[in-house]
Every structure is written in structure tokens, then in C-alpha cells.
Write a protein that holds these residues in place. Structure first.
Motif, mmCIF file in Angstrom:
data_model
loop_
_atom_site.group_PDB
_atom_site.id
_atom_site.type_symbol
_atom_site.label_atom_id
_atom_site.label_comp_id
_atom_site.label_asym_id
_atom_site.label_seq_id
_atom_site.Cartn_x
_atom_site.Cartn_y
_atom_site.Cartn_z
ATOM 1 N N THR A 338 48.039 -25.259 55.161
ATOM 2 C CA THR A 338 48.174 -26.338 56.142
ATOM 3 C C THR A 338 48.979 -27.512 55.588
ATOM 4 O O THR A 338 49.640 -28.228 56.350
ATOM 5 N N SER A 369 48.122 -15.826 59.395
ATOM 6 C CA SER A 369 47.792 -16.823 60.403
ATOM 7 C C SER A 369 48.697 -16.675 61.617
ATOM 8 O O SER A 369 49.776 -16.092 61.543
ATOM 9 N N ILE A 408 44.183 -20.603 61.433
ATOM 10 C CA ILE A 408 44.470 -20.501 59.996
ATOM 11 C C ILE A 408 43.616 -19.357 59.455
ATOM 12 O O ILE A 408 42.446 -19.531 59.121
#
Length: 454
Positions: A338, A369, A408
Motif C-alpha cells: 500500500t 491484489s 489488498i
């Protein structure tokens, strides 16, 4: 002033579950859901669509489907009370430019909701295809987008029969204006309104609370409860709340001396017979590391979540330190991924950078992801596949855009000497990217759920 149902949704407090779902929840009654869906659709059509059409240089977009063979994009533009297309549904979106609102037409016998106005007088023109061609010629579009895509099933809704009939009706000159609307379709599907993000926060909170209850002694009795019992509890509770699942949940076990992690088995969605399912049920035992994969649908949005629980052995009050440390390594891999989100970076580039960063940190990570939205595995940049860590041609080459949502999803392999085994911490949490920073919609798992052994 916000529309009534948007204000109502934003005022709702998060759902709280007892042994049964509480009466006060953030799940709106179906009638109010439908009104909210239609309000949001109108906002999407007026706020999201014009800049996307301008970005892709497409001034007319055609969506054509027959009943029960719907274009995935067309389904997102139907009113809430339409559960499918009707007969042959033709939607025409024309962007006149100059800051003007898009013109929305339905070449049909009636309006399609309040947004798409009827543009076919069957008494004057009995042929629906000819009526469509007449409307197109009257607007003089330069580029006519149709949903054709080799990379995205979401953007490949123009079937061969409809395309052939369309070209016949248009003729050669107008047909030469037809172009793929792939990036327009992806942009429409992936872009989220602020009000949709608020809905997502609520949806992911509900998912987390259901998982927390499923991974508790309210549902699990070690030595008696099976993984399939937990799966079907999740299905039943979701149904009670009026929230369908978009895939059948899974609950799996890792335990000491259980052998090498089987990636094919863990990620395969192959269906088994009822007999095979019964034989494959695993009874949850003290010392097990449990894993769940669970996703809900609400207000045309989908969640996708994975978390872990530990079943305490008699006398234990907490999970072993090595398991808690393993979860921290999973969180570290999430932070790496992220933290690398950047507008314009492709899914493949994001994957490569994150895998390299994880390796440099000593993590044995696998990243797979994906976007979430109107579909669970949604349109947008693919960020790895569990069986392909070298980039995905096509969808992996698509760049990250602002105001988009992602699941995610990844795992980290961790050797546990006490278990004589290598386990996988498999995590999946939903969040959104505002163009600058990634935000989790309802936090993420940073502590294992604990199940006591009586």
C-alpha cells in the motif's frame, strides 16, 4: 443538501452483532436500498461519466443487451428495480461536450428508470435497430464506443450477434466510427463516489464483525465444530441480514506437522460433490490456525476479506509468540504494497516493486491484489495473480487511478520451528486509493482472533 437516503445512510452507526444479528443494523430495508442505488446511479452518470468520456475521446457510448445476457456495464446502469435487461435493451450515452450534461437515451418502448429517456416511437419506426441508427446519425458522433476488450471480461459485453446487427443498421460509414470503449468501461466501473466509499466502510465493518463472530466460541466449539459448520454459519447469517455472498466462503486449517502448504488446494475454487464435501470436513482442534475467505454484496458493491484465528490449547490465554510475529510479517507486506500506490503506476510495476521491496526486507511474499467495486474481482489494474508473480499482460498494464477501491490480498510464508512447518499468513483487506494515499475502509487485522477451549 444531501438526498434523503444518502443522509440516512451516512447517519447510520456500524452494525453490532449479538448471538443473532441485532435489529439495529446499517443494512437498509430493500425499498430504501433501491432508492439509494438510483440516487447514486444518477450522481455517477452526471459526475463520473462526462470526464471519463472526455478522457477517452469518446463522444457516444452504446450498451446493447438482450434479456439474461447482459453486458456487465449495462447491468450497473439499470435502475434498482430492473434485475435484468428487458427484451433487447439499448442504451445510448452522448456527451455533447462544452461542460454540458450527457444525453441519456433508451432505444426501447419505455424509459429505463428515470435517467434514460425513451427514444423510440414504434409507431413511426417499427424496426428497433433502424431507430437506433437514426438516433446515432442525428447526433453526428465522431467516435462511438462499444464494449469490446481482450483484457477485461467486464468491458467485453458487446456480443457477436449484436455487433453484426449494429453494423448492418449503421452501414459502412457510421460503422467506421466504432471503437473499443475498454478504458471508458473500466473507468466507469472502477471510479467511486465519496458516498460509495461511505457505503463501503459500512459493508466492510459488517464483514469484519461477521468474521469476528464466526471465529469465536459463539460459533466454534473445539473438537466438535467443523470448518464447514463455520462456512455455512457465515452463509446463513449473511442471508438473515439480506446480504448475499458473491462467492462461497471458505474456512481452512493449518496445524503443526500438517505437511507442506498446498498452494493449488488453498487457492482452487474447484467444486466438489456433496459426498466429497462431507468427507473433507475438518474438525477444529486446539492449536489450529484458522483462515477464512469471505465476501458480501450490498448496494451493488462487493467486499472481499481474509483473516486468521488461533484456537487456544487448554491453559493458554494467548496465541504463541511465533504466530503473532507471523501476523506482523503479513502486516509488513501489506504496508509495503500500500505504501507503493501511486497514480499512473501500472499494476505490473506496482507488483514488481512491492515484491522486490518485500524480498529486501526478508519477506517471502506472494501478492495477488485486485480492484473491487461493482464486481468482487473488479475492473482496474491487476496487481499479481497467486499463480503468476511475473506480471499480467493487459489488465496488469492498466495504471492506478484516483478514487478507486482495492482488495489488498497477499500471503507471507513463515517458517515455524515449533511446528516443524512453513505456514502461510493469508490476508485480504479492502481499502481505497484517493490518488495520493491508500486507506483501509475499516482497518485491518493486526491481532489474531482467539477461540477458547473449554
Amino acid at each position: 443538501m444531501k438526498p434523503l437516503y444518502l443522509a440516512l445512510l451516512l447517519a447510520f452507526s456500524p452494525v453490532v452483532f449479538a448471538s443473532e444479528p441485532a435489529n439495529k443494523t446499517a443494512v437498509l430495508p430493500e425499498r430504501e436500498q433501491a432508492q439509494l442505488i438510483d440516487e447514486l446511479l444518477q450522481q455517477r452518470l452526471t459526475q463520473i461519466l462526462p470526464p471519463l468520456m472526455q478522457r477517452e475521446n469518446i463522444d457516444m457510448w452504446l450498451l446493447i443487451s438482450r434479456e439474461y445476457n447482459e453486458d456487465p456495464v449495462l447491468k450497473t446502469m439499470l435502475p434498482a428495480t430492473w434485475l435484468s435487461a428487458r427484451r433487447r435493451t439499448m442504451l445510448v450515452i452522448f456527451n455533447p461536450g462544452a461542460g454540458k450534461a450527457p444525453e441519456l437515451y433508451a432505444v426501447a418502448r419505455y424509459d429505463v428508470g428515470t435517467a434514460f429517456k425513451k427514444a423510440w416511437d414504434v409507431e413511426k419506426q417499427p424496426d428497433q435497430w433502424q431507430a437506433l441508427a437514426d438516433l446515432i446519425r442525428s447526433k453526428k458522433p465522431k467516435r462511438i464506443g462499444i464494449n469490446q476488450s481482450a483484457s477485461y471480461g467486464h468491458a467485453d459485453g458487446m456480443v457477436a450477434t449484436e455487433l453484426e446487427l449494429l453494423k448492418q443498421a449503421l452501414g459502412a460509414a457510421q460503422s467506421s466510427k466504432l471503437v473499443s470503449a475498454e478504458k471508458l468501461a473500466v473507468g466507469w466501473l472502477e471510479t467511486r463516489l465519496p458516498a460509495e466509499i461511505e457505503q463501503y466502510k459500512n459493508l466492510t465493518a459488517i464483514g469484519h464483525q461477521l468474521i469476528a463472530q464466526a471465529f469465536s466460541n459463539q460459533v466454534v466449539t473445539p473438537g466438535k465444530t467443523s470448518t464447514e459448520d463455520v462456512v455455512w454459519w457465515l452463509r446463513q447469517q449473511s442471508t438473515k441480514l439480506g446480504l448475499p455472498v458473491w462467492f462461497h466462503p471458505t474456512v481452512s486449517i493449518q496445524r503443526p506437522n500438517s505437511g507442506q502448504f498446498d498452494q493449488i488446494k488453498a487457492f482452487s475454487s474447484a467444486k466438489k460433490s456433496a459426498k466429497a464435501d462431507a468427507q473433507s470436513e475438518s474438525i477444529i482442534q486446539p492449536g489450529d490456525l484458522l483462515h477464512v475467505d469471505f465476501g458480501l454484496t450490498y448496494l451493488r458493491l462487493n467486499s472481499d476479506q481474509q483473516q486468521h484465528a488461533y484456537v487456544l490449547r487448554p491453559g493458554e490465554t494467548d496465541a504463541p509468540d511465533e504466530l503473532k510475529q507471523a501476523l506482523k510479517l503479513g502486516n509488513q507486506a501489506q504496508d509495503i504494497l500500500t505504501g507503493n500506490f501511486k497514480t499512473g503506476l501500472t499494476g505490473n510495476a506496482l507488483l514488481a516493486k512491492s515484491l522486490n521491496d518485500a524480498k529486501n526486507k526478508g519477506l517471502k511474499a506472494t501478492i495477488y491484489s485486485h480492484p473491487i467495486g461493482h464486481h468482487g474481482h473488479a475492473a482496474g489494474p491487476t496487481i499479481g495473480m497467486w499463480d503468476n508473480q511475473h506480471g499480467t499482460p493487459g489488465s496488469g498494464d492498466y495504471p492506478l487511478q484516483p478514487n478507486t477501491a482495492y482488495s489488498i490480498e497477499l500471503n507471507v510464508a513463515v517458517a515455524l520451528p515449533a511446528w516443524d512447518n512453513e505456514i502461510r499468513i493469508m490476508l485480504e483487506e479492502d481499502g481505497y486509493f484517493d490518488g495520493v494515499k491508500f486507506h483501509y475502509l475499516n482497518g485491518r487485522q493486526q491481532q489474531l482472533h482467539l477461540i477458547s477451549t473449554q
